[in-house]
Design a protein around this motif. Structure first.
Motif, PDB file in Angstrom:
ATOM      1  N   TYR A 104       6.314  20.144  -7.073  1.00  0.00           N
ATOM      2  CA  TYR A 104       6.683  21.277  -6.233  1.00  0.00           C
ATOM      3  C   TYR A 104       5.709  21.287  -5.058  1.00  0.00           C
TER       4      TYR A 104
ATOM      5  N   TYR B 222      14.803  19.529  -3.079  1.00  0.00           N
ATOM      6  CA  TYR B 222      15.515  20.788  -2.884  1.00  0.00           C
ATOM      7  C   TYR B 222      14.698  21.704  -1.982  1.00  0.00           C
TER       8      TYR B 222
ATOM      9  N   TYR C 269      13.938  25.261  -0.766  1.00  0.00           N
ATOM     10  CA  TYR C 269      14.142  26.615  -1.278  1.00  0.00           C
ATOM     11  C   TYR C 269      14.841  27.503  -0.249  1.00  0.00           C
ATOM     12  N   ASP C 270      14.601  27.270   1.036  1.00  0.00           N
ATOM     13  CA  ASP C 270      15.206  28.106   2.077  1.00  0.00           C
ATOM     14  C   ASP C 270      16.684  27.803   2.273  1.00  0.00           C
TER      15      ASP C 270
ATOM     16  N   PRO D 254      13.925  26.827  -9.036  1.00  0.00           N
ATOM     17  CA  PRO D 254      14.714  27.606  -8.076  1.00  0.00           C
ATOM     18  C   PRO D 254      15.670  28.581  -8.745  1.00  0.00           C
TER      19      PRO D 254
ATOM     20  N   SER E 227      11.164  33.081  -8.821  1.00  0.00           N
ATOM     21  CA  SER E 227      10.589  31.832  -8.349  1.00  0.00           C
ATOM     22  C   SER E 227       9.479  32.083  -7.324  1.00  0.00           C
TER      23      SER E 227
ATOM     24  N   TYR F 169       9.838  32.171  -3.334  1.00  0.00           N
ATOM     25  CA  TYR F 169      10.497  33.371  -2.820  1.00  0.00           C
ATOM     26  C   TYR F 169       9.578  34.581  -2.938  1.00  0.00           C
TER      27      TYR F 169
ATOM     28  N   TYR G 137       9.481  22.878  -1.258  1.00  0.00           N
ATOM     29  CA  TYR G 137      10.467  21.920  -1.742  1.00  0.00           C
ATOM     30  C   TYR G 137      10.108  21.575  -3.183  1.00  0.00           C
ATOM     31  N   THR G 138      11.113  21.185  -3.934  1.00  0.00           N
ATOM     32  CA  THR G 138      10.854  20.580  -5.226  1.00  0.00           C
ATOM     33  C   THR G 138      11.586  19.249  -5.272  1.00  0.00           C
TER      34      THR G 138
END
Length: 841
Positions: A381, A418, A420-421, A453, A469, A472, A479-480
């Motif tokens: 992460y 991934y 998150y945004d 996420p 998470s 957030y 990112y993950t």
């Protein structure tokens, strides 16, 4: 078999002979457990007494104290050999978990640690009484059974996790009960006054704070917990008077990371409890209500740290008193409640002793799997670093450290993961200064749970929120990835120290992008230092400053002795870097003398509390002012509204609640006049809903569409057995939505053009058409994380969540979601500060 069970119960519950070296709780206290409530200081005295008289088998440790100065303590109980070797047992346990800093090899020939935590909710008070019975049974020289268990088990007893809340309840109860208790639930002794004893001093629920550690009790307790990492942990609670006893196995949903061993042992221990409850004819239930998902409970947090974590719930709670009449006609006594908790306490120790070897090997396997294969599909992460988010990254890093989670920085290109945004798979890179949390580490399970996420739900009937998470929560870019991100160095704390301050400087600018800047501003105002803020972006000396940036001018503070050294010291304490400016003329934007650069007035703030106000919500705001901002706030009972001279206050904070005075026409008009004359209201959650019903408030709830047609008319025919699940399509127990922000308005200064909100209800409001501003809106969007009922999905669109109404010379700020939720929703704190101090300046 029946004779064996009964004989064991005799061992459990028998009164020891008078020649025992250590006094029983009854002998020490002068009354039988369950015939009155024991104040915390007497419980402490008994634990100290037992430890002093059993030095070879009991060790007492005070690990901290509460806000009100009461001691927090544990005792370690085992046989003499284990107690004399206690530190080595602890260190070996950390080696088993791959958490030790030494290079010594772990041994599996070691006793498991059984940790019993009593009375985390102060008005669920029977378990602390049971803790004294449990302690005595473990040291009773006539109890051969417990002596056998302690040969291969170390028991840790924390008699009271929440002493302030317990004493609030016990002192009240003892002051109102008569010579004999009254079992009628109508009697005053069964109806405690606001705020009740459930929470700690600041009205926080300590059973929701294990992972976040916002409260002093949690910080000290979890620190000790991390130094031990027990194999078994039990959290003792109470529920409604008419509820039978609850114990493991827990209800679904189980989080997917919970291992087969952890699931199976829930059944093993539940069956052992059932054996004793059946023999006594006591009622109980399992597999209902209390699930294993939200990561900050006294059962889930230990589970995600490798333990067998469990909640036990006894009927009674704050309405139980010394005795309460149940619906079935029986009277439930405090003695009954204490004996039930005492029985499961000993049963837990027994089953742990019987499975000692398996507990150790499975515990070691849990942590060996974590460092060899990791937990979950993601390998790392990556939290991106930038100048504006440095304080957020530091706060996040501290949380990780408090939970024993390892992290570092890394430089790597050609990564994919991934976002998150955006909620999409994207290419990205890791740069020096980014915070990287690898999956391959001892705390891999906890890492997955805190960073994932979206949590996987096998059952949507949950006891708490379904999304939390960390990216957030902190409002950071992250990112993950399924790729390994190798370590390139240690993550460095980027504290920018102000080493030199030039006394001839025209002024300094405080950047406005995180809560640390807000803390500094609040403390400077308390020192009498005048501030200004710019409502527009500006450039000066080659630097760009965002809206909301605070400006300290020498010319406005000539009366402050040693001004710049004072400012420098306070800025360094808050880790805020000050930018010098040599002139009031800016290169771009508005000069410091412009009407677009506003003086910041030191506001007098009132916080409504008392009957009708949610104690947790009031506590969150109280804690924020006192412990985070160090800014004075006056707590006023809401029912005293009509008797208060509101001319003494600039801001009224209305936490979530049901305000009786708003239903009174004269009081509502009094509030209206106060706002119109320059007062400012900050209304949160249901306070907004209640205000929206007043004719002079332009924030109105959106109407729901309840219409049905002939095609779905039979959907209204429901089965009684499905009554709990039938409500699911219409609820969200706690989900995260992306809110679009108008960050040109002071309410949203310091934010990008979006914010992640934790939504816990179905309230959404119409857009304000005139007389106000739509600051935070949801458009046609789905939640980024968490569960939302199918029928609620369409409703939570195209509406307003954060708004401001201009009313005469004053303002009403509407924060329809809880931006201070449990004090762990870090990214909402600046929004709340802006609402109190910037809107309407």
């Amino acid at each position: 078999m029946k004779k064996l069970l009964l004989s064991l119960l005799v061992i459990f519950l028998s009164v020891p002979f008078l020649f025992a070296q250590t006094q029983t709780p009854e002998q020490f206290l002068g009354y039988k457990i369950g015939t009155r409530f024991t104040p915390h200081w007497k419980i402490v005295d008994y634990f100290k007494y037992v430890a002093a008289n059993n030095t070879s088998t009991v060790k007492l440790q005070q690990y901290g104290q509460t806000n009100e100065g009461r001691p927090l303590l544990v005792v370690y109980v085992s046989n003499a050999s284990n107690i004399s070797n206690l530190e080595n047992i602890r260190l070996n346990n950390l080696r088993l978990a791959n958490m030790s800093t030494d290079k010594a090899a772990a041994t599996t020939n070691t006793p498991p640690i059984v940790w019993l935590s009593y009375n985390v909710h102060g008005n669920e008070a029977s378990s602390s009484e049971a803790s004294m019975l449990t302690l005595y049974s473990l040291v009773d020289p006539t109890n051969a059974q417990t002596k056998q268990w302690l040969q291969n088990t170390v028991v840790v007893i924390d008699p009271c996790l929440n002493p302030d809340g317990r004493d609030r309840y016990v002192n009240w109860y003892n002051s109102v009960v008569g010579k004999n208790f009254n079992p009628s639930l109508n009697a005053r002794e069964h109806n405690e006054p606001w705020p009740g004893g459930r929470t700690n001093h600041y009205n926080f629920d300590l059973n929701r704070d294990w992972a976040w550690q916002t409260q002093i009790e949690s910080q000290q307790r979890v620190k000790l917990f991390q130094e031990w990492l027990p194999q078994v942990h039990v959290d003792f609670h109470e529920q409604g008077v008419n509820e039978p006893y609850y114990f493991a196995p827990a209800a679904q949903p189980y989080h997917e990371v919970i291992t087969k061993w952890q699931r199976d042992f829930q059944n093993t221990i539940g069956r052992n409890h059932a054996k004793y409850f059946d023999a006594n004819g006591w009622l109980y239930f399992t597999k209902e209500v209390f699930d294993l998902l939200y990561p900050s409970y006294g059962d889930t947090y230990p589970i995600y740290n490798g333990s067998i974590g469990m909640t036990y719930e006894q009927g009674g709670g704050p309405r139980g008193g010394l005795g309460a009449l149940k619906q079935d006609g029986d009277t439930l006594t405090l003695y009954d409640r204490a004996i039930h908790h005492y029985t499961t306490s000993l049963s837990t120790i027994e089953i742990a002793s019987n499975n000692a070897s398996k507990l150790i090997t499975e515990f070691q396997k849990f942590y060996n799997d974590a460092v060899t294969t990791g937990v979950g599909e993601y390998k790392a992460y990556v939290v991106k670093s930038n100048q504006n988010d440095s304080a957020k990254l530091i706060a996040l890093a501290k949380l990780l450290m408090n939970n024993g989670i390892r992290f570092y920085t890394a430089t790597a290109n050609n990564l994919r993961g991934y976002n998150y945004d955006s909620g999409k798979e994207e290419n990205f890179s890791a740069a020096n200064g980014d915070l990287v949390v690898p999956s391959l580490q001892p705390k891999s399970t906890l890492v997955k749970v805190l960073f994932e996420p979206k949590a996987t739900l096998v059952d949507s009937v949950t006891y708490d929120i379904t999304a939390w998470s960390l990216p957030y929560m902190y409002g950071v870019k992250a990112y993950t990835t399924k790729q390994t991100v190798p370590k390139s160095g240690e993550f460095m704390w980027h504290y920018s120290m102000n080493t030199q301050i030039n006394n001839s400087t025209y002024g300094y600018v405080i950047p406005w992008n995180n809560i640390q800047s807000a803390k500094l501003a609040a403390q400077l105002m308390q020192k009498g230092i005048r501030l200004r803020y710019s409502e527009e972006l500006f450039e000066s000396g080659g630097k760009t400053f965002d809206r909301g940036s605070m400006i300290i001018l020498k010319t406005a503070n000539n009366n402050v002795p040693d001004l710049w050294n004072t400012v420098r010291q306070m800025a360094n304490e808050n880790h805020v870097y000050l930018s010098p400016v040599s002139t009031g003329m800016v290169d771009k934007g508005y000069d410091f003398g412009s009407a677009r650069v506003h003086p910041v007035k030191n506001r007098k703030v009132a916080l409504l509390t008392g009957e009708g106000v949610d104690p947790n919500a009031a506590g969150e705001a109280w804690f924020f002012f006192e412990q985070e901002l160090n800014y004075p706030v006056t707590l006023i009972n809401a029912n005293d509204f009509g008797r208060t001279d509101w001319r003494d206050y600039d801001v009224i904070v209305m936490p979530n609640g049901n305000y009786r005075f708003l239903n009174d026409k004269a009081s509502a008009e009094q509030l209206h006049n106060w706002v119109s004359q320059g007062g400012n209201i900050v209304a949160l959650e249901n306070a907004t809903s209640q205000l929206s019903k007043l004719d002079w408030v332009n924030m109105k709830l959106k109407k729901s569409d309840d219409s049905t047609d002939s095609k779905n008319i039979y959907d209204q025919l429901r089965k009684y057995e499905n009554r709990e699940r039938d409500a699911i399509p219409n609820v969200t127990p706690g989900s995260i939505f992306r809110v679009e922000l108008d960050n040109t308005h002071p309410l949203a200064f310091g934010y990008p053009n979006y914010y992640y909100t934790l939504k816990q209800d179905d309230n959404i409001y119409d857009f304000v058409k005139e007389g106000g501003w739509n600051i935070g809106v949801i458009k046609k969007t789905k939640p980024v994380a968490g569960f939302v009922g199918s029928k609620l999905q369409g409703r939570l669109q195209d509406g307003l969540l954060f708004g401001v109404q201009e009313q005469g010379r004053g303002n009403i700020v509407f924060l329809t979601d809880n931006v201070l939720f449990r004090n762990f929703w870090q990214n909402g704190k600046l929004l709340f500060y802006n609402a109190v101090f910037l809107v309407g300046q």
